[in-house]
Design a protein around this motif. Structure first.
Motif, short mmCIF file in Angstrom:
data_model
loop_
_atom_site.label_atom_id
_atom_site.label_comp_id
_atom_site.label_asym_id
_atom_site.label_seq_id
_atom_site.Cartn_x
_atom_site.Cartn_y
_atom_site.Cartn_z
N PRO A 1 96.11 -48.02 -28.37
CA PRO A 1 94.24 -48.64 -29.03
C PRO A 1 93.61 -47.01 -29.11
CG PRO A 1 94.34 -49.71 -27.02
CD PRO A 1 95.20 -49.29 -27.34
N PRO A 2 92.33 -47.38 -30.21
CA PRO A 2 91.69 -46.00 -30.26
C PRO A 2 90.46 -46.75 -29.09
CG PRO A 2 91.07 -47.30 -31.87
CD PRO A 2 92.53 -47.58 -30.64
N SER A 3 90.16 -45.15 -28.41
CA SER A 3 88.26 -45.36 -27.25
C SER A 3 88.36 -44.01 -27.82
CB SER A 3 89.60 -45.39 -26.43
OG SER A 3 88.56 -45.65 -24.75
N ALA A 4 87.26 -43.77 -27.44
CA ALA A 4 85.81 -43.04 -27.39
C ALA A 4 85.52 -41.67 -25.79
CB ALA A 4 84.17 -43.61 -27.50
N ASP A 5 85.89 -42.85 -25.16
CA ASP A 5 86.66 -42.62 -23.54
C ASP A 5 87.77 -41.03 -23.48
OD1 ASP A 5 84.40 -43.54 -23.09
OD2 ASP A 5 85.70 -45.36 -21.53
N ARG A 6 88.86 -41.36 -25.23
CA ARG A 6 89.90 -40.79 -24.67
C ARG A 6 90.03 -39.65 -26.28
NH1 ARG A 6 92.23 -45.43 -23.42
NH2 ARG A 6 92.74 -45.86 -24.82
N PRO A 7 89.07 -38.54 -26.73
CA PRO A 7 89.44 -38.46 -27.81
C PRO A 7 90.34 -37.43 -28.68
CG PRO A 7 87.34 -37.06 -26.29
CD PRO A 7 87.76 -38.13 -25.85
N TYR A 8 91.03 -36.87 -27.41
CA TYR A 8 92.84 -36.45 -28.12
C TYR A 8 93.51 -37.06 -28.12
CZ TYR A 8 96.83 -34.89 -27.85
OH TYR A 8 98.20 -33.62 -28.69
N ASP A 9 93.50 -38.75 -27.95
CA ASP A 9 93.97 -40.08 -28.21
C ASP A 9 94.02 -40.57 -29.87
OD1 ASP A 9 94.83 -40.91 -25.44
OD2 ASP A 9 94.36 -42.58 -26.50
N LEU A 10 92.73 -39.54 -30.46
CA LEU A 10 93.53 -39.93 -31.95
C LEU A 10 94.18 -38.34 -32.59
CD1 LEU A 10 89.63 -40.94 -32.63
CD2 LEU A 10 91.39 -42.25 -32.55
N VAL A 11 93.17 -37.33 -31.68
CA VAL A 11 94.50 -35.78 -32.32
C VAL A 11 96.12 -36.57 -32.36
CG1 VAL A 11 94.75 -33.49 -31.93
CG2 VAL A 11 92.71 -34.85 -31.56
N GLY A 12 96.43 -37.50 -31.07
CA GLY A 12 98.13 -37.49 -30.84
C GLY A 12 98.51 -38.79 -32.02
N VAL A 13 97.39 -39.85 -32.69
CA VAL A 13 97.46 -40.50 -33.66
C VAL A 13 97.88 -39.67 -34.97
CG1 VAL A 13 97.10 -41.90 -35.07
CG2 VAL A 13 96.33 -42.51 -32.58
N ALA A 14 97.36 -38.56 -34.94
CA ALA A 14 97.17 -37.85 -36.22
C ALA A 14 98.00 -37.01 -36.75
CB ALA A 14 95.54 -37.25 -36.97
N LEU A 15 98.27 -36.08 -35.45
CA LEU A 15 99.60 -35.19 -35.81
C LEU A 15 101.03 -35.36 -35.21
CD1 LEU A 15 100.35 -32.45 -35.49
CD2 LEU A 15 99.38 -32.25 -33.10
N PHE A 16 101.34 -36.32 -34.02
CA PHE A 16 102.77 -36.45 -33.61
C PHE A 16 103.81 -37.33 -34.52
CE2 PHE A 16 100.22 -34.75 -30.40
CZ PHE A 16 101.02 -33.45 -29.68
N GLY A 17 104.92 -36.89 -34.21
CA GLY A 17 106.01 -38.01 -34.82
C GLY A 17 107.37 -37.91 -33.70
N ASP A 18 107.78 -38.57 -34.68
CA ASP A 18 109.42 -39.09 -33.20
C ASP A 18 110.50 -38.32 -34.20
OD1 ASP A 18 107.45 -40.59 -32.86
OD2 ASP A 18 108.06 -42.72 -33.18
N GLY A 19 111.42 -38.68 -33.81
CA GLY A 19 112.94 -38.02 -34.65
C GLY A 19 114.05 -37.47 -33.20
#
Length: 392
Positions: free
Chosen positions: A202-220
Protein backbone atom coordinates in the motif's frame (compact mmCIF):
# COMPACT_ATOMS: atom_id res chain seq x y z
CA UNK A 1 41.79 -6.54 -26.99
CA UNK A 2 44.04 -7.93 -29.64
CA UNK A 3 43.85 -7.35 -33.37
CA UNK A 4 42.11 -10.66 -33.81
CA UNK A 5 39.03 -9.11 -32.15
CA UNK A 6 38.82 -6.21 -34.62
CA UNK A 7 36.02 -6.50 -37.17
CA UNK A 8 34.93 -4.46 -40.12
CA UNK A 9 31.67 -2.51 -40.01
CA UNK A 10 30.82 -3.59 -43.55
CA UNK A 11 30.91 -7.34 -42.83
CA UNK A 12 28.40 -9.46 -44.71
CA UNK A 13 25.11 -10.29 -43.02
CA UNK A 14 25.97 -13.96 -42.73
CA UNK A 15 26.75 -14.94 -39.14
CA UNK A 16 30.46 -15.45 -38.43
CA UNK A 17 31.53 -19.04 -37.82
CA UNK A 18 31.54 -19.96 -34.15
CA UNK A 19 29.82 -16.75 -32.98
CA UNK A 20 26.63 -17.06 -30.98
CA UNK A 21 23.45 -15.77 -32.59
CA UNK A 22 19.93 -15.10 -31.38
CA UNK A 23 17.79 -17.48 -33.40
CA UNK A 24 14.33 -16.58 -32.11
CA UNK A 25 12.52 -14.30 -29.67
CA UNK A 26 9.34 -14.93 -27.71
CA UNK A 27 7.25 -13.25 -25.04
CA UNK A 28 4.24 -13.81 -22.81
CA UNK A 29 2.16 -11.75 -20.39
CA UNK A 30 -0.44 -12.22 -17.66
CA UNK A 31 -4.04 -11.52 -18.66
CA UNK A 32 -4.49 -8.35 -16.61
CA UNK A 33 -3.85 -5.24 -18.75
CA UNK A 34 -3.46 -1.96 -16.87
CA UNK A 35 -4.08 1.33 -18.64
CA UNK A 36 -1.92 4.02 -17.07
CA UNK A 37 -4.75 6.55 -17.19
CA UNK A 38 -6.81 4.42 -14.80
CA UNK A 39 -4.02 3.13 -12.55
CA UNK A 40 -4.15 5.76 -9.80
CA UNK A 41 -7.80 5.33 -8.88
CA UNK A 42 -7.56 1.55 -9.03
CA UNK A 43 -4.43 1.33 -6.90
CA UNK A 44 -5.75 3.60 -4.15
CA UNK A 45 -9.10 1.78 -4.17
CA UNK A 46 -7.44 -1.63 -3.92
CA UNK A 47 -5.20 -0.53 -1.02
CA UNK A 48 -7.97 1.33 0.83
CA UNK A 49 -5.93 4.52 0.93
CA UNK A 50 -7.43 8.01 0.66
CA UNK A 51 -4.33 10.18 1.07
CA UNK A 52 -4.89 13.00 -1.47
CA UNK A 53 -1.25 14.13 -1.52
CA UNK A 54 0.07 10.63 -2.28
CA UNK A 55 -2.62 10.28 -4.94
CA UNK A 56 -1.51 13.53 -6.62
CA UNK A 57 2.13 12.40 -6.47
CA UNK A 58 1.35 9.08 -8.13
CA UNK A 59 -0.68 10.86 -10.82
CA UNK A 60 2.34 13.04 -11.62
CA UNK A 61 4.66 10.04 -11.71
CA UNK A 62 2.32 8.15 -14.02
CA UNK A 63 2.70 10.93 -16.56
CA UNK A 64 6.48 11.31 -16.26
CA UNK A 65 7.22 7.59 -16.71
CA UNK A 66 5.80 7.74 -20.30
CA UNK A 67 4.22 4.29 -19.71
CA UNK A 68 0.83 3.85 -21.38
CA UNK A 69 -0.01 0.19 -20.77
CA UNK A 70 1.34 -2.69 -18.69
CA UNK A 71 0.48 -6.25 -17.86
CA UNK A 72 0.28 -7.40 -14.23
CA UNK A 73 -0.41 -10.63 -12.38
CA UNK A 74 -2.20 -8.77 -9.57
CA UNK A 75 -5.99 -8.98 -9.88
CA UNK A 76 -9.20 -8.51 -7.91
CA UNK A 77 -9.33 -12.27 -7.39
CA UNK A 78 -5.86 -12.32 -5.82
CA UNK A 79 -6.66 -9.42 -3.49
CA UNK A 80 -9.92 -11.10 -2.43
CA UNK A 81 -8.04 -14.28 -1.62
CA UNK A 82 -5.11 -12.48 0.00
CA UNK A 83 -6.42 -9.15 1.37
CA UNK A 84 -3.39 -8.97 3.68
CA UNK A 85 -1.23 -8.01 0.67
CA UNK A 86 -2.77 -4.54 0.82
CA UNK A 87 -2.33 -4.11 4.59
CA UNK A 88 0.70 -2.31 6.01
CA UNK A 89 3.07 -4.33 8.20
CA UNK A 90 1.57 -7.81 7.77
CA UNK A 91 4.09 -10.66 7.17
CA UNK A 92 3.11 -11.94 3.73
CA UNK A 93 6.28 -13.31 2.15
CA UNK A 94 4.88 -16.85 2.08
CA UNK A 95 1.67 -15.77 0.33
CA UNK A 96 3.61 -13.65 -2.16
CA UNK A 97 6.00 -16.46 -3.05
CA UNK A 98 3.13 -18.91 -3.46
CA UNK A 99 1.62 -16.56 -6.05
CA UNK A 100 4.87 -15.50 -7.70
CA UNK A 101 6.48 -18.92 -8.02
CA UNK A 102 3.48 -20.27 -9.93
CA UNK A 103 2.95 -17.11 -12.00
CA UNK A 104 6.53 -16.74 -13.23
CA UNK A 105 6.71 -20.42 -14.16
CA UNK A 106 3.53 -20.22 -16.22
CA UNK A 107 4.65 -17.05 -18.01
CA UNK A 108 8.12 -18.47 -18.67
CA UNK A 109 6.58 -21.63 -20.16
CA UNK A 110 4.34 -19.58 -22.47
CA UNK A 111 7.15 -17.26 -23.58
CA UNK A 112 9.45 -20.22 -24.23
CA UNK A 113 6.80 -22.05 -26.23
CA UNK A 114 6.24 -18.90 -28.31
CA UNK A 115 9.98 -18.62 -28.91
CA UNK A 116 10.50 -22.29 -29.76
CA UNK A 117 7.58 -22.19 -32.19
CA UNK A 118 9.18 -19.23 -34.01
CA UNK A 119 12.55 -21.00 -33.97
CA UNK A 120 10.99 -23.90 -35.84
CA UNK A 121 12.92 -26.81 -34.37
CA UNK A 122 11.66 -29.38 -31.83
CA UNK A 123 11.98 -28.68 -28.11
CA UNK A 124 14.12 -31.82 -27.85
CA UNK A 125 16.89 -29.92 -29.67
CA UNK A 126 17.34 -27.59 -26.68
CA UNK A 127 20.57 -28.62 -24.93
CA UNK A 128 20.93 -25.89 -22.28
CA UNK A 129 18.60 -23.67 -20.26
CA UNK A 130 19.42 -20.30 -18.67
CA UNK A 131 16.64 -19.03 -16.43
CA UNK A 132 16.51 -15.48 -15.00
CA UNK A 133 14.15 -14.05 -12.38
CA UNK A 134 14.11 -11.57 -9.50
CA UNK A 135 10.51 -12.44 -8.58
CA UNK A 136 10.72 -15.85 -6.97
CA UNK A 137 12.68 -17.83 -4.39
CA UNK A 138 12.54 -21.60 -3.96
CA UNK A 139 14.62 -24.76 -3.94
CA UNK A 140 14.73 -26.35 -6.48
CA UNK A 141 14.64 -23.19 -8.53
CA UNK A 142 12.37 -22.04 -11.32
CA UNK A 143 14.75 -23.46 -13.92
CA UNK A 144 13.70 -26.99 -12.97
CA UNK A 145 9.98 -26.16 -12.99
CA UNK A 146 10.38 -24.53 -16.41
CA UNK A 147 12.30 -27.51 -17.75
CA UNK A 148 9.57 -29.83 -16.51
CA UNK A 149 6.80 -27.64 -17.93
CA UNK A 150 8.45 -27.62 -21.37
CA UNK A 151 9.28 -31.34 -21.17
CA UNK A 152 12.95 -30.65 -21.78
CA UNK A 153 15.27 -33.65 -21.78
CA UNK A 154 16.48 -34.60 -18.28
CA UNK A 155 20.08 -34.15 -19.44
CA UNK A 156 19.43 -30.50 -20.39
CA UNK A 157 22.10 -28.46 -18.60
CA UNK A 158 20.65 -25.63 -16.50
CA UNK A 159 21.90 -22.29 -15.18
CA UNK A 160 19.87 -20.20 -12.73
CA UNK A 161 20.34 -16.42 -12.31
CA UNK A 162 18.37 -14.94 -9.41
CA UNK A 163 18.03 -11.30 -8.33
CA UNK A 164 20.06 -9.65 -11.09
CA UNK A 165 17.28 -7.07 -11.46
CA UNK A 166 17.07 -4.98 -14.61
CA UNK A 167 20.42 -6.21 -15.94
CA UNK A 168 19.33 -9.85 -15.70
CA UNK A 169 18.19 -10.23 -19.30
CA UNK A 170 21.50 -9.11 -20.77
CA UNK A 171 23.42 -11.03 -18.10
CA UNK A 172 21.53 -14.16 -19.14
CA UNK A 173 22.31 -13.41 -22.78
CA UNK A 174 26.02 -13.11 -21.93
CA UNK A 175 25.94 -16.50 -20.17
CA UNK A 176 24.00 -18.08 -23.06
CA UNK A 177 26.55 -16.69 -25.53
CA UNK A 178 29.42 -18.30 -23.62
CA UNK A 179 27.62 -21.64 -23.46
CA UNK A 180 26.74 -21.61 -27.16
CA UNK A 181 30.24 -20.74 -28.28
CA UNK A 182 31.94 -23.28 -26.03
CA UNK A 183 29.60 -26.16 -26.83
CA UNK A 184 29.45 -26.61 -30.62
CA UNK A 185 26.02 -27.63 -31.84
CA UNK A 186 24.32 -26.58 -28.61
CA UNK A 187 21.05 -24.66 -28.55
CA UNK A 188 20.46 -22.57 -25.45
CA UNK A 189 17.03 -21.47 -24.28
CA UNK A 190 17.19 -18.23 -22.29
CA UNK A 191 14.01 -17.49 -20.34
CA UNK A 192 13.23 -14.52 -18.11
CA UNK A 193 10.09 -14.04 -16.01
CA UNK A 194 9.05 -11.31 -13.56
CA UNK A 195 6.07 -10.15 -11.50
CA UNK A 196 5.70 -7.12 -9.26
CA UNK A 197 3.52 -8.94 -6.70
CA UNK A 198 6.69 -9.79 -4.78
CA UNK A 199 6.95 -6.09 -3.88
CA UNK A 200 3.31 -4.95 -3.97
CA UNK A 201 2.52 -2.67 -1.01
CA UNK A 202 0.00 0.00 0.00
CA UNK A 203 1.17 3.61 -0.50
CA UNK A 204 3.13 5.23 2.32
CA UNK A 205 4.72 8.65 2.75
CA UNK A 206 7.62 6.84 4.44
CA UNK A 207 8.42 4.92 1.24
CA UNK A 208 8.34 7.42 -1.62
CA UNK A 209 10.09 5.05 -4.04
CA UNK A 210 7.17 2.63 -3.87
CA UNK A 211 5.10 5.07 -5.91
CA UNK A 212 7.78 5.15 -8.60
CA UNK A 213 7.54 1.39 -8.83
CA UNK A 214 3.75 1.51 -9.04
CA UNK A 215 3.99 4.00 -11.92
CA UNK A 216 6.79 2.24 -13.79
CA UNK A 217 7.06 -1.54 -13.43
CA UNK A 218 5.20 -4.29 -15.27
CA UNK A 219 5.03 -8.09 -15.40
CA UNK A 220 5.72 -10.61 -18.13
CA UNK A 221 8.22 -13.07 -19.53
CA UNK A 222 10.68 -13.23 -22.40
CA UNK A 223 12.61 -15.96 -24.18
CA UNK A 224 15.38 -16.40 -26.73
CA UNK A 225 17.05 -19.32 -28.44
CA UNK A 226 20.81 -18.83 -28.84
CA UNK A 227 23.24 -20.92 -30.83
CA UNK A 228 26.27 -20.67 -33.09
CA UNK A 229 26.56 -21.77 -36.73
CA UNK A 230 22.85 -21.59 -37.71
CA UNK A 231 21.62 -24.48 -39.80
CA UNK A 232 20.99 -23.16 -43.30
CA UNK A 233 17.37 -23.49 -44.32
CA UNK A 234 16.24 -24.44 -40.80
CA UNK A 235 17.30 -21.46 -38.72
CA UNK A 236 17.23 -17.73 -39.33
CA UNK A 237 19.69 -15.79 -37.17
CA UNK A 238 18.44 -12.40 -35.95
CA UNK A 239 21.42 -10.94 -34.07
CA UNK A 240 25.03 -12.05 -33.83
CA UNK A 241 26.54 -11.66 -30.35
CA UNK A 242 30.14 -10.61 -30.94
CA UNK A 243 31.61 -9.39 -27.63
CA UNK A 244 30.13 -9.27 -24.11
CA UNK A 245 31.40 -7.14 -21.23
CA UNK A 246 30.23 -6.85 -17.64
CA UNK A 247 31.48 -4.17 -15.26
CA UNK A 248 30.45 -2.99 -11.79
CA UNK A 249 31.02 0.46 -10.33
CA UNK A 250 32.80 0.32 -6.94
CA UNK A 251 31.05 1.85 -3.92
CA UNK A 252 27.61 1.93 -5.59
CA UNK A 253 26.14 -1.13 -3.84
CA UNK A 254 23.49 0.92 -2.04
CA UNK A 255 22.33 2.87 -5.11
CA UNK A 256 19.97 0.03 -6.04
CA UNK A 257 19.09 -1.72 -2.79
CA UNK A 258 16.64 -4.61 -2.67
CA UNK A 259 15.93 -6.82 0.34
CA UNK A 260 13.66 -9.81 0.88
CA UNK A 261 11.67 -9.11 4.04
CA UNK A 262 8.66 -10.61 5.80
CA UNK A 263 6.53 -8.24 3.69
CA UNK A 264 8.08 -9.23 0.36
CA UNK A 265 10.85 -7.41 -1.48
CA UNK A 266 11.59 -3.83 -0.52
CA UNK A 267 13.44 -1.67 -3.05
CA UNK A 268 15.20 1.63 -2.68
CA UNK A 269 16.61 3.53 -5.65
CA UNK A 270 18.88 6.49 -4.98
CA UNK A 271 17.97 9.71 -6.76
CA UNK A 272 21.45 9.91 -8.26
CA UNK A 273 21.04 6.64 -10.25
CA UNK A 274 20.40 8.32 -13.65
CA UNK A 275 23.35 10.67 -13.07
CA UNK A 276 25.69 7.79 -12.17
CA UNK A 277 24.70 5.93 -15.33
CA UNK A 278 25.20 9.08 -17.42
CA UNK A 279 28.64 9.66 -15.89
CA UNK A 280 29.89 6.16 -16.72
CA UNK A 281 28.02 5.03 -19.84
CA UNK A 282 30.40 6.61 -22.35
CA UNK A 283 33.49 5.05 -20.79
CA UNK A 284 31.76 1.67 -20.84
CA UNK A 285 30.65 2.01 -24.46
CA UNK A 286 34.10 3.09 -25.60
CA UNK A 287 35.32 -0.41 -24.75
CA UNK A 288 33.32 -1.66 -27.75
CA UNK A 289 34.10 1.08 -30.25
CA UNK A 290 37.67 0.06 -31.08
CA UNK A 291 36.50 -3.43 -31.95
CA UNK A 292 34.53 -1.92 -34.82
CA UNK A 293 37.26 0.50 -35.82
CA UNK A 294 34.86 3.36 -35.01
CA UNK A 295 35.90 6.65 -33.49
CA UNK A 296 34.71 6.78 -29.90
CA UNK A 297 32.22 9.52 -30.83
CA UNK A 298 30.63 7.71 -33.80
CA UNK A 299 27.74 6.39 -31.75
CA UNK A 300 25.11 7.28 -34.34
CA UNK A 301 26.60 4.71 -36.74
CA UNK A 302 25.27 2.03 -34.40
CA UNK A 303 21.90 0.72 -33.26
CA UNK A 304 21.05 0.96 -29.56
CA UNK A 305 19.02 -1.72 -27.77
CA UNK A 306 18.97 -0.26 -24.27
CA UNK A 307 17.00 -1.60 -21.33
CA UNK A 308 14.53 1.22 -20.51
CA UNK A 309 15.02 1.53 -16.78
CA UNK A 310 13.03 4.75 -16.98
CA UNK A 311 12.75 7.86 -19.14
CA UNK A 312 15.39 9.76 -17.16
CA UNK A 313 18.00 7.08 -17.85
CA UNK A 314 17.19 7.00 -21.58
CA UNK A 315 17.25 10.80 -21.80
CA UNK A 316 20.62 11.02 -20.07
CA UNK A 317 22.19 8.36 -22.28
CA UNK A 318 20.86 10.13 -25.35
CA UNK A 319 22.31 13.41 -24.12
CA UNK A 320 25.72 12.07 -23.08
CA UNK A 321 26.29 10.12 -26.30
CA UNK A 322 24.66 12.79 -28.49
CA UNK A 323 22.39 10.16 -30.05
CA UNK A 324 19.83 10.97 -32.71
CA UNK A 325 16.31 10.81 -31.22
CA UNK A 326 15.31 7.76 -33.27
CA UNK A 327 18.21 5.71 -31.89
CA UNK A 328 16.28 4.93 -28.71
CA UNK A 329 12.88 4.45 -30.36
CA UNK A 330 12.80 0.72 -29.64
CA UNK A 331 13.56 1.27 -25.95
CA UNK A 332 10.98 4.02 -25.60
CA UNK A 333 8.32 1.93 -27.35
CA UNK A 334 8.97 -1.01 -25.03
CA UNK A 335 8.70 1.26 -22.00
CA UNK A 336 5.47 2.80 -23.27
CA UNK A 337 3.81 -0.55 -24.06
CA UNK A 338 5.08 -2.79 -21.24
CA UNK A 339 6.62 -0.56 -18.58
CA UNK A 340 9.92 -1.56 -17.06
CA UNK A 341 9.46 -5.34 -16.90
CA UNK A 342 12.91 -5.86 -15.37
CA UNK A 343 14.95 -8.65 -17.02
CA UNK A 344 12.29 -9.34 -19.68
CA UNK A 345 12.34 -5.92 -21.24
CA UNK A 346 15.42 -6.41 -23.42
CA UNK A 347 13.48 -9.08 -25.37
CA UNK A 348 10.73 -6.56 -26.12
CA UNK A 349 13.34 -3.94 -27.11
CA UNK A 350 15.02 -6.34 -29.55
CA UNK A 351 11.66 -7.16 -31.16
CA UNK A 352 10.99 -3.47 -31.67
CA UNK A 353 14.57 -3.01 -32.88
CA UNK A 354 13.87 -5.34 -35.79
CA UNK A 355 10.70 -3.39 -36.60
CA UNK A 356 12.58 -0.09 -36.47
CA UNK A 357 15.32 -1.49 -38.74
CA UNK A 358 12.70 -2.55 -41.28
CA UNK A 359 11.17 0.95 -41.30
CA UNK A 360 14.56 2.60 -41.77
CA UNK A 361 15.38 0.37 -44.73
CA UNK A 362 12.03 0.97 -46.40
CA UNK A 363 12.44 4.73 -46.04
CA UNK A 364 15.97 4.49 -47.42
CA UNK A 365 17.49 6.30 -44.47
CA UNK A 366 20.41 3.94 -44.20
CA UNK A 367 20.94 1.16 -41.69
CA UNK A 368 22.90 0.36 -38.55
CA UNK A 369 24.23 -3.17 -38.77
CA UNK A 370 26.35 -3.00 -35.62
CA UNK A 371 25.11 -1.90 -32.24
CA UNK A 372 25.03 -2.36 -28.50
CA UNK A 373 22.65 -4.28 -26.26
CA UNK A 374 22.84 -2.57 -22.86
CA UNK A 375 21.33 -2.90 -19.39
CA UNK A 376 22.07 -1.55 -15.93
CA UNK A 377 21.32 -3.29 -12.66
CA UNK A 378 22.24 -3.67 -8.99
CA UNK A 379 25.87 -3.15 -8.24
CA UNK A 380 25.70 -0.77 -10.10
CA UNK A 381 26.38 -3.32 -12.83
CA UNK A 382 26.74 -2.49 -16.53
CA UNK A 383 26.02 -5.32 -18.98
CA UNK A 384 26.82 -4.80 -22.66
CA UNK A 385 26.99 -6.92 -25.79
CA UNK A 386 28.35 -5.76 -29.14
CA UNK A 387 25.95 -7.25 -31.68
CA UNK A 388 25.14 -7.34 -35.39
CA UNK A 389 21.59 -6.97 -36.60
CA UNK A 390 21.38 -9.68 -39.26
CA UNK A 391 17.86 -8.69 -40.29
CA UNK A 392 18.74 -5.32 -41.88
Amino acid sequence: MGSEDTVQADSTKKANTGKATILALGKAFPHQLVMQDYLVDGYFRDTNCDDPELKRKLARLCKTTTVKTRYVVMSEEILKKYPELAIEGVPTVKQRLDICNNAVTQMAIEASQDCIKKWGRPVSDITHLVYVSSSEARLPGGDLYLARGLELKPETQRVLLYFAGCSGGVAGLRVAKDIAENNPGSRVLLATSETTIIGYKPPSADRPYDLVGVALFGDGAGAMVIGSDPVSGNEKPLFELHTAIQEFLPSTEKTIDGRLTEEGISFKLARELPQIIEDHVEGFCEKFMGILGFNHKEYNKMFWAVHPGGPAILNRIEKRLDLLPEKLNASRRALMDYGNASSNTIVYVLEYMMEESSKINKEDHGESEWGLILAFGPGITFEGILARNLTV
